[in-house]
Motif scaffolding. Structure first.
Motif, short mmCIF file in Angstrom:
data_model
loop_
_atom_site.label_atom_id
_atom_site.label_comp_id
_atom_site.label_asym_id
_atom_site.label_seq_id
_atom_site.Cartn_x
_atom_site.Cartn_y
_atom_site.Cartn_z
N THR A 1 59.66 63.47 35.54
CA THR A 1 59.61 64.77 34.65
C THR A 1 60.09 64.88 33.49
N THR B 1 58.91 64.43 40.46
CA THR B 1 57.70 65.14 41.32
C THR B 1 57.06 64.23 41.87
N ASP C 1 58.25 69.56 34.65
CA ASP C 1 58.14 70.32 36.04
C ASP C 1 59.40 70.74 36.41
#
Length: 610
Positions: free
Chosen positions: A409, A382, A219
Motif C-alpha cells: 500500500t 491490501t 489504499d
C-alpha cells in the motif's frame, strides 16, 4: 406501528441546536425539505471540501439557511445553535458562505461540548436536557448600507465555567459593550485555530481514490461501522453467537411480515410495516431496504473475527455484509480470517476530533476505535484475487479455492522520491514505519494540532538520512510494541489481597468495574473487592490516546456493561478470560499495558525534532 411525522424545521425530539437521530429505531428521521436542501447544496455544501456533508443538512443548519433566504436583502437573524459549526471540518462551507451573505456576524461561543476530549475546559452545558452538545449564540446582520467585507466578531465565554456561571455572564452581557475578537478567515474558512501554512506543503498520507495526486498510501479504509454494536460486538464468542442468531431470526420474521402486509397494501412503506423493538433489533438505513427486497439472512459462524474496538481492547465481532452498516474497504484488507494484515488508525478530522493519536493493530478497527471521533485505517497491505478480480465478498465458501495476492500500500512514486533523496536501499517497510514513528512526534502533534483537527495527516520529508532512520527505527519498535501488547512483559506491580481469596481463580479475579484509589493517587488500582494493584509509575499515565491514557482505556472498557438502548445484552469481559482459559488475562493485561505505556513514552521522548 405508524411512523411519527414532524412538520417543523427540527426533528420532533431534538432541541434546535442538536443534530440527527440515534438510529432508525428512533423512527424519527429528519423530514425532507427539497427546496431548502437544494439551497444548502448550492451554498454551504458547494463550498465544503469534506467528503461527508450530511451534517450540513442538520436541522439547525437548515434553520440558518432558511432564515438567511427568508429575510431577503435586509434584516437580522438570531439563533441558539450547536457550536460545532464554528470549528467543524464539514461546516467550513458554511463559514465560507455566510460572510458573502451578511454584513456582520456575531458568534458567542458558550462551549459546554461534553463529547470533546477536553470537556473539563468546555465547562458546563447551557441546556439541562441530557444532551452533550455545546451551544453558541449566532446573530447575523444583513445591512444593505454597509460597505466592505463582512465583519466577523467572535467571543469565547471562557474555560471551565459552570452552567450557572455562564448564565450569569450571559445575563449581564450587552451586545454594544461586549469585547469581541475580530476574525479574519483564511481561504479554508478557518475562524478559530487556523491551520499552519507549512502543513499543506507536505505529502498527504492518502488522497481520494482515483486521484493522481501523490500520497504515502495507495489504499486505506474507514473503521467498521455496525450501527448495532451491542449485537455485533462481545467479549464472549458464545454470547455473540446467541445475540446474532436471535436478531437474525427476528429480522427474518419482519421480512415475512412485510411480504404479507405489502401483498394486502402495495403502497405500504417498509418503515410502517416493521416492528421497532430495541430488545430484538437495531434498524438502520442499510437494513430496512433489505426487508423491502425480501432478502433473508442466515447466521454464518465463519464471519466471527477479532476487532480492536477501543485502544488495547479486542472483542469478537460479527463481520458481515448485511449486519454491518458500513465496512469501508476492510473486506479488501481482511478478506479472510487466515489472511493476516496490520496497520494503524488515526482520528478522522471533523467536529469531534480528539487530541491526535495513532495506534497500530493487527485486528479489524472499529469506526470509533479512537473513542470520540471516527478513524481512518492505513494498512500495510491490501489483497486482490490473482484473477485480477472484482468485488471481494465475505462468503468464505465462495472463496475457498481463490488465491489472493498481497499488494503493497506504499506508493511506488513515494518510494522513488525517498530513494532519490536518501538512498536506493530504502524500502516500503521503511516508509511505513517512518510514517508511524513521525506521527508520534510531540513536536509534530503540537505544531500541527489545528491542522490535524481539520485535515488528514501530511508527512514532512525527512531532512537527512539519519533523521529518517531515527523515525523509522522508532516506528518499527512502536509497531511491534503496540501490535504485541498482549505478549509484553508484565510490569512488576504489587498485588495485594484483602481478606481471604474465596472461590476459584475465575471468581477471585472477576472484574466488575475498576478504579484508581483516588483522583490524586493513581499509583494504586482497585481491581475488585479482594485485589489491588500498586506501584503504577507516572509515565504510564503520560501515554495518552486521545482523551484517555492507555491504562484508563482498559479501566473504561474492561467492566461489565448492559446495553442501555433496550436489548439487555450483557458484555462481560470476564467471559473472555473463561473462554480463553486464562483467569489472569485482565490482571496481566493491566501490567502489560503499563509496560507498553512506559516503553512508548521512552521512545517518544527520544524522537529527534521534525
Amino acid at each position: 406501528m405508524s411512523r411519527r411525522t414532524c412538520n417543523t424545521l427540527k426533528p420532533c425530539t431534538e432541541p434546535p441546536y442538536k443534530s440527527g437521530q440515534g438510529s432508525a429505531n428512533d423512527n424519527n428521521a429528519n423530514q425532507p425539505y427539497p427546496t431548502l436542501d437544494a439551497a444548502i447544496s448550492a451554498t454551504y455544501a458547494a463550498k465544503s471540501t469534506a467528503k461527508l456533508k450530511s451534517k450540513l443538512y442538520d436541522s439547525y443548519v437548515r434553520a440558518i439557511r432558511w432564515a438567511t433566504d427568508r429575510i431577503g436583502d435586509a434584516g437580522i437573524i438570531a439563533y441558539v445553535t450547536n457550536s460545532g459549526w464554528i470549528t467543524g471540518n464539514t461546516t467550513a462551507g458554511l463559514r465560507l458562505a455566510m460572510p458573502e451573505e451578511f454584513s456582520a456576524l456575531y458568534i458567542y461561543d458558550l462551549r459546554g461540548n461534553q463529547r470533546q476530549s477536553d470537556w473539563r475546559a468546555e465547562g458546563g452545558k447551557i441546556f439541562d436536557d441530557g444532551s452533550q452538545t455545546g451551544a453558541a449564540i449566532l446573530i447575523a446582520v444583513k445591512n444593505p448600507a454597509a460597505t466592505g467585507p463582512c465583519q466577523i466578531h467572535y467571543r469565547n465565554i471562557g474555560d471551565g465555567l459552570s452552567r450557572d456561571d455562564k448564565l450569569a455572564i450571559i445575563a449581564k452581557s450587552e451586545l454594544p459593550t461586549m469585547a469581541w475578537e475580530t476574525i479574519s478567515p483564511n481561504e479554508e474558512g478557518d475562524w478559530v485555530d487556523p491551520r499552519d501554512e507549512a502543513f499543506i506543503s507536505y505529502t498527504p498520507i492518502a488522497v481520494k481514490r482515483g486521484s493522481d495526486d501523490l500520497a504515502i498510501f495507495t489504499d486505506y479504509s474507514g473503521g467498521l461501522k455496525t450501527n448495532r454494536d451491542a449485537w455485533v460486538y462481545n467479549f464472549s464468542a458464545a454470547q455473540l453467537a446467541d445475540s446474532m442468531s436471535a436478531t437474525i431470526d427476528f429480522y427474518n420474521e419482519q421480512v415475512d411480515a412485510y411480504q404479507r402486509a405489502v401483498a394486502a397494501n402495495p403502497e405500504l412503506a417498509v418503515e410502517d410495516a416493521v416492528a421497532y423493538d430495541e430488545a430484538k433489533i437495531s434498524w438502520s438505513s442499510g437494513l430496512l431496504p433489505k426487508v423491502q427486497r425480501g432478502q433473508r439472512i442466515s447466521y454464518q459462524p465463519t464471519h466471527r473475527r477479532l476487532a480492536m474496538y477501543r485502544p488495547f481492547c479486542k472483542m469478537h465481532v460479527y463481520f458481515d455484509d448485511d449486519l454491518n452498516d458500513r465496512r469501508g474497504r476492510l473486506h479488501y484488507l481482511y478478506p479472510r480470517e487466515d489472511l493476516p494484515n496490520f496497520g494503524f488508525f488515526v482520528p478522522n478530522p471533523g467536529n469531534l476530533a480528539p487530541p491526535f493519536l495513532s495506534l497500530m493493530t493487527d485486528a479489524l478497527p472499529d469506526l470509533g476505535a479512537a473513542g470520540i471521533s471516527a478513524v481512518n485505517f492505513y494498512p500495510r497491505w491490501t489483497y486482490q484475487t490473482r484473477a485480477g478480480g472484482g468485488q471481494l465478498t465475505l462468503d468464505d465458501s465462495a472463496q475457498a479455492d481463490t488465491e489472493y495476492r498481497r499488494v503493497d500500500t506504499i506508493s511506488p512514486q513515494v518510494l522513488a522520491t525517498y530513494r532519490a533523496a536518501l538512498g536506493d536501499d530504502i524500502s516500503t517497510d521503511d516508509i511505513f514505519y517512518y510514517t508511524y514513528g513521525l506521527l508520534h512526534s510531540p513536536q509534530y502533534r503540537q505544531r500541527f494540532a489545528a491542522d490535524l483537527k481539520k485535515m488528514l495527516p501530511r508527512i514532512p520529508p525527512p531532512a537527512a538520512r539519519e533523521h529518517f532512520d531515527a523515525f523509522t527505527h522508532a516506528g518499527h519498535t512502536l509497531s511491534d510494541l503496540h501490535r504485541g501488547y498482549e505478549t509484553a512483559a508484565p510490569y512488576p506491580l504489587l498485588e495485594t489481597t484483602t481478606g481471604a481469596l474465596n472461590g476459584t481463580p475465575q471468581e477471585t479475579l472477576r472484574v466488575t468495574k475498576m478504579r484508581f484509589k483516588s483522583k490524586t493517587d493513581r499509583s494504586v488500582l482497585i481491581y475488585n473487592s479482594q485485589l489491588t494493584l500498586s506501584g503504577i509509575p507516572e509515565d504510564a499515565h503520560r501515554y495518552r490516546l486521545g482523551s484517555r491514557s492507555a491504562l484508563e482505556w482498559i479501566i473504561e472498557r474492561y467492566q461489565i456493561k448492559t446495553d442501555s438502548r433496550g436489548s439487555g445484552i450483557v458484555n462481560d469481559p470476564n467471559t473472555w478470560c473463561s473462554e480463553h482459559d486464562d483467569p489472569r488475562y485482565i490482571v496481566d493485561l493491566i501490567k502489560r499495558i503499563v509496560t507498553v505505556s512506559v516503553k512508548t513514552m521512552s521512545i517518544v521522548d527520544s524522537l529527534p525534532p521534525i
